[in-house]
Design a protein around this motif. Structure first.
Motif: not given
Ligand code: MG
Ligand code: TXA
Length: 328
Positions: A47, A135, A137, A143
């Protein structure tokens, strides 16, 4: 590696310390076993997430939460009984020697959630471990609410993705701190709103939106933004179409736009739904952001929504859009 994987393959990968993306009822999550240091490190690296931003831990049910040494007070139990499994997360105290500390960026608290999505439930059940899942992303972006969005953003970095279609709610869970028996704090608005929580306690416990911006470390970082510049729609006369622009309009505003003397048939429009229908708009808002970037729009004006008598989803939706606009 196939583009998408089965539940059993995901379980096998998770048990081996790998990181997979999977659907939840809120948004897609990027999951690893919460007590596995290698998996947690990988989540942060995939991420590009700041190291001081802790992860939410997902459990199969209250029983598993207790098995991990976490304690619930009366109001926390009541909240979970009413709203879980579902889109609500609770901030709890972490026992001293908890193995979950690996997922909490060293904090002495942990945020727990019991998801209702059938696929996610089965994955937790078969892995038989709590799963840390932010999330799915890249940090700072909106997201993902379907598997293709995850694939386009993180595809090659993750060990697998389960395709579970479009998420039911489309916005991240409500996060609350109910440790104080007199005052429940909403740390992040979400699908379950203040009124619903107040209703549960028949207004005997005060419920407030936390004013401290740093209650959740993640809130100090940029969030939810498409690359396109997003602007609240105010007056049609003020619209500037000098760069590639889209209008994200409520049904009501679309009618007004088409009758307006400023109407321009060359300008691309996306209809959000009725301004009253925050649930429907929530479900697709991040997909609209994704589409804007995919089609390389540079700017989008978005209609104001009705927040009188606002439900949880309306508040959360407006909060997310405002943050995307301000690139907070
Ligand atoms: Mg998030
Ligand atoms: O709906 C959801 O909650 C989704 C799905 C995948 O479950 N998850 C999610 O995770 O939104 P994430 O990491 O994108 O957002 C979690 C937020 C972050 O702002 C983080 O700083 C905060 O929760 N958080 C996590 N653990 C915390 C803790 N122990 N204390 C305070 N804030 C915490």
């Amino acid at each position: 590696m196939p583009k998408y994987i089965s539940i059993d393959k995901a379980v096998e990968l998770l048990k081996n310390g790998k990181v997979i993306a999977l659907p939840t009822e809120t948004v897609y999550g990027l999951a690893g076993v919460a007590s596995n240091e290698k998996a947690i490190k990988k989540i942060y690296s995939i991420k590009n997430r700041p190291k001081d931003n802790p992860l939410i831990c997902h459990f199969y049910g209250v029983k598993q939460i207790k098995e991990w040494g976490l304690e619930l007070n009366e109001q926390e139990k009541k909240i979970l009984e009413k709203f879980s499994p579902g889109p609500i997360s609770l901030k709890l105290q972490l026992p001293k020697d908890s193995k979950l500390k690996i997922a909490t960026a060293g904090l002495t608290s942990v945020i727990v959630r019991i998801p209702s999505n059938k696929i996610f439930k089965e994955v937790i059940k078969k892995t038989n471990m709590p799963l840390a899942a932010p999330s799915a992303n890249t940090s700072g972006k909106f997201s993902a609410t379907n598997a293709q969005m995850v694939y386009d953003d993180l595809g090659k970095k993750v060990d697998g993705i389960i395709d579970g279609g479009t998420c039911k709610f489309g916005l991240e869970s409500t996060i609350i701190d109910a440790s104080n028996p007199k005052l429940i704090l909403i740390l992040r608005p979400g699908p379950i709103g203040k009124k619903e929580i107040e209703g549960l306690f028949k207004n005997k416990i005060k419920v407030e939106h936390s004013k401290k911006k740093t209650q959740t470390p993640g809130s100090k970082y940029k969030h939810y933004s498409p690359d396109a510049e997003l602007i609240w729609l105010r007056e049609f006369s003020k619209l500037d179409f000098s760069i590639k622009t889209k209008l994200l309009l409520t049904k009501e505003d679309k009618l007004k736009w088409e009758k307006s003397k400023y109407f321009n048939s060359q300008i691309s429009i996306e209809v959000l739904g009725s301004k009253e229908d925050s649930k429907k708009i929530s479900k697709k808002i991040y997909q609209l952001f994704y589409q804007l970037d995919k089609e390389q729009f540079q700017r989008a004006y978005i209609s104001k929504l009705n927040t009188n008598n606002a439900s949880g989803s309306a508040n959360a939706l407006v909060e997310r859009i405002s943050k995307a606009i301000n690139k907070e």
